[in-house]
Design a protein around this motif. Structure first.
Motif, PDB file in Angstrom:
ATOM      1  N   PRO A 400      45.330  23.773 -18.804  1.00 39.19           N
ATOM      2  CA  PRO A 400      45.687  23.227 -17.497  1.00 39.19           C
ATOM      3  C   PRO A 400      46.577  24.224 -16.751  1.00 39.19           C
ATOM      4  N   HIS A 401      46.391  24.344 -15.443  1.00 35.01           N
ATOM      5  CA  HIS A 401      47.189  25.277 -14.640  1.00 35.01           C
ATOM      6  C   HIS A 401      47.840  24.543 -13.466  1.00 35.01           C
ATOM      7  N   PRO A 402      49.168  24.501 -13.414  1.00 31.62           N
ATOM      8  CA  PRO A 402      49.866  23.927 -12.242  1.00 31.62           C
ATOM      9  C   PRO A 402      49.909  24.975 -11.136  1.00 31.62           C
ATOM     10  N   HIS A 451      49.940  30.827  -6.796  1.00 31.23           N
ATOM     11  CA  HIS A 451      49.828  31.225  -8.204  1.00 31.23           C
ATOM     12  C   HIS A 451      49.927  30.054  -9.158  1.00 31.23           C
ATOM     13  N   CYS A 452      49.538  30.313 -10.400  1.00 30.91           N
ATOM     14  CA  CYS A 452      49.799  29.373 -11.488  1.00 30.91           C
ATOM     15  C   CYS A 452      51.290  29.440 -11.794  1.00 30.91           C
ATOM     16  N   HIS A 453      51.918  28.258 -11.960  1.00 28.57           N
ATOM     17  CA  HIS A 453      53.358  28.253 -12.207  1.00 28.57           C
ATOM     18  C   HIS A 453      53.708  28.342 -13.686  1.00 28.57           C
ATOM     19  N   LEU A 454      52.712  28.455 -14.581  1.00 24.58           N
ATOM     20  CA  LEU A 454      53.044  28.760 -15.971  1.00 24.58           C
ATOM     21  C   LEU A 454      53.514  30.216 -15.969  1.00 24.58           C
ATOM     22  N   LEU A 455      54.733  30.436 -16.406  1.00 28.63           N
ATOM     23  CA  LEU A 455      55.384  31.733 -16.190  1.00 28.63           C
ATOM     24  C   LEU A 455      54.574  32.910 -16.744  1.00 28.63           C
ATOM     25  N   TYR A 456      54.027  32.747 -17.964  1.00 26.32           N
ATOM     26  CA  TYR A 456      53.328  33.883 -18.579  1.00 26.32           C
ATOM     27  C   TYR A 456      51.918  34.037 -18.019  1.00 26.32           C
ATOM     28  N   HIS A 457      51.348  32.969 -17.451  1.00 28.82           N
ATOM     29  CA  HIS A 457      50.060  33.100 -16.752  1.00 28.82           C
ATOM     30  C   HIS A 457      50.276  33.840 -15.440  1.00 28.82           C
ATOM     31  N   LEU A 458      51.350  33.500 -14.761  1.00 28.54           N
ATOM     32  CA  LEU A 458      51.712  34.180 -13.512  1.00 28.54           C
ATOM     33  C   LEU A 458      51.905  35.672 -13.789  1.00 28.54           C
ATOM     34  N   GLY A 461      48.742  37.631 -14.409  1.00 31.96           N
ATOM     35  CA  GLY A 461      47.825  37.937 -13.310  1.00 31.96           C
ATOM     36  C   GLY A 461      47.238  36.775 -12.541  1.00 31.96           C
ATOM     37  N   MET A 462      47.611  35.524 -12.870  1.00 32.14           N
ATOM     38  CA  MET A 462      47.031  34.395 -12.124  1.00 32.14           C
ATOM     39  C   MET A 462      47.863  34.177 -10.855  1.00 32.14           C
ATOM     40  N   PHE A 463      47.691  35.086  -9.925  1.00 28.34           N
ATOM     41  CA  PHE A 463      48.538  35.190  -8.734  1.00 28.34           C
ATOM     42  C   PHE A 463      47.734  35.840  -7.631  1.00 28.34           C
TER      43      PHE A 463
HETATM   44 CU   LIG Z   1      48.008  28.977 -15.698  1.00 29.53          CU
END
Ligand SMILES: [Cu+2]
Length: 469
Positions: A400-402, A451-458, A461-463
């Motif tokens: 899941p991505h917030p 962006h995705c607010h999951l810190l390590y996803h951000l 590169g999910m930005f």
């Molecule tokens: Cu994410």
């Protein structure tokens, strides 16, 4: 790392921004200090807290009198003098607010980071009230608690109602850069996922040492004195880097009156989902009895929990276990489908639609949008001032991505093909395999982050960015 990379990207953008640091800036702000609203000083500091019986060095954003963050009022300007008293560069994002883009606090996108010993000044109108928060957008500082509440009173607090702020955080003794390195390494050695059902979500990719509620665990929770038969306005902020929760009111029922600060049609329940970066405003009426009322947050797909205790009268407070008997389910969009904005956007056909597939390569721990991991060559999504814009998010991953849009409030208008006038928000969870559409009005020109607010996803590169003039 995003911050370093994005610094390069926006050398041009940053050059166009008024200088955010230094004494010239301070003098300029002092000169414009004509009106009645005083400037609030916030300091980025180091502090020590105790977690699981051990000392932990974390950050804080505090006023000179020790107050964490800010409580202010709608109608007053947001006037802040921000001092960097730590030994590394930093910049703070006012999560959910709609400042001019240069004051949005994303290093390299909106302004350069503030060097150690430097400062920056902020001054912009507050268009709406509600429960917001502030956090560092620099590197991985957010994981080390460089964050604080940002509460804007707007009359939703009723006379005689007691305001309780509940900040949720995930905590690790492992330094954030080691956590990130570990995720990359671990992913590389993961067995093939080919045999696994795409319906099985992957949750909680970081194993945390503790979950904090107002800096404390359930071994020694914060106990807040309330009145039997009293009324409480609970403002819950999920300031975690990677953890979604079920807020659990136990025997109490609460009336949810706002999400991400924005009023929604009231809904009554005793459990509410809260994804990373989201907020819940919940009105409680306590029973007329002497009792302890725990307010818990249970990690999704897990047994671990944290929380505070509301103590009505002077009850005996029993120890609350930090795990539940059975694991909680994954968060769903069931509540999201039921939420209706109290003041929805005016119905309007979209002038522009951007589709963003949420993509990733778990084996390399690369997260991306439309299979592009953020880098300096990614062009901003084009939009134009005055447009009604819709962003279609299709989650093609198993996590899941917030998803968070800066500088604009948006409305959830569609989930899996069903149109409805959903909640106004700044962060919406997109669960695996699902399609969520948000709409917003392009009324705040500039260069904005999405962006995705999951810190390590951000950070992986999910930005991306949006730009209009
Ligand atoms: Cu994410």
């Amino acid at each position: 790392m995003l911050s370093r990379r994005s610094l390069l990207v926006s050398a041009a953008a940053a050059a166009a921004v008024r200088p955010a640091t230094g004494s010239a800036q301070t003098a300029q702000a002092s000169a414009s200090r004509g009106s009645a609203t005083p400037v609030t000083t916030l300091r980025l500091q180091r502090r020590t807290i105790e977690v699981n019986g051990k000392a932990a060095s974390v950050f804080a954003i505090r006023q000179p009198d020790g107050t964490s963050g800010i409580t202010t009022e709608v109608g007053k300007p947001f006037r802040v003098h921000l001092e960097n008293n730590i030994d590394q560069p930093s910049l703070i994002h006012w999560h959910g607010l709609t400042p001019p883009w240069q004051q949005d606090g994303v290093p390299g996108i909106s302004a350069p980071p503030i060097p150690p010993g430097g400062s920056a000044d902020y001054d912009f109108p507050l268009r709406f009230g509600g429960t917001f928060w502030m956090h560092s957008h620099q590197g991985l500082q957010e994981q080390s608690l460089m964050l604080a509440p940002l509460i804007i009173h707007d009359g939703r607090e009723r006379p005689g109602e007691q305001e309780v702020v509940l900040m949720l955080n995930d905590f690790s003794f492992t330094p954030p850069d080691e956590i990130f390195a570990g995720l990359k390494k671990q992913s590389g050695s993961m067995p093939s996922m080919a045999g696994r059902s795409p319906q099985t979500p992957d949750l909680n990719d970081v194993r945390y040492d503790a979950f904090l509620a107002n800096d404390r665990t359930l071994a020694d929770p914060e106990v807040i004195t309330v009145e039997p038969d009293g009324r409480v306005l609970l403002r819950v902020i999920n300031g975690s880097s990677m953890s979604n929760y079920h807020l659990d009111l136990g025997q109490l029922k609460g009336e949810l009156i706002a999400v991400d600060g924005f009023r929604s049609e009231p809904l009554t329940a005793s459990r509410f989902p809260i994804a990373v970066a989201q907020r819940l405003d919940i009105r409680l009426t306590l029973p007329r009895q002497i009792a302890a009322w725990p307010v818990l947050a249970v990690l999704e797909g897990d047994r671990r929990q944290t929380g505070i205790v509301l103590a009505a009268g002077q009850p005996t407070i029993a120890r609350i276990a930090d795990t539940t008997d059975t694991p909680s389910p994954a968060l769903t969009l069931d509540l999201e489908r039921r939420l209706r904005a109290a003041e929805p956007l005016k119905p309007r056909k979209a002038d522009r639609v951007h589709t963003l597939n949420l993509t990733g390569d778990m084996a390399r721990y690369v997260w991306s949008l439309n299979n592009v991991a953020w880098n300096k060559d990614v062009p901003p999504l084009p939009i134009a001032k005055g447009e009604r814009v819709e962003l279609v998010m299709v989650n093609q991953t198993r996590m899941p991505h917030p998803m968070h849009l800066h500088g604009h409030e948006f409305q959830v208008v569609e989930i899996d093909g069903n149109r409805f006038a959903g909640a106004l928000r700044d962060t919406v969870l997109v669960t695996p395999g699902q399609r969520v559409v948000i709409a917003f009005d392009a009324n705040n020109p500039g260069l904005w982050s999405f962006h995705c607010h999951l810190l390590y996803h951000l950070d992986a590169g999910m930005f991306t960015t949006l730009r209009y003039v």
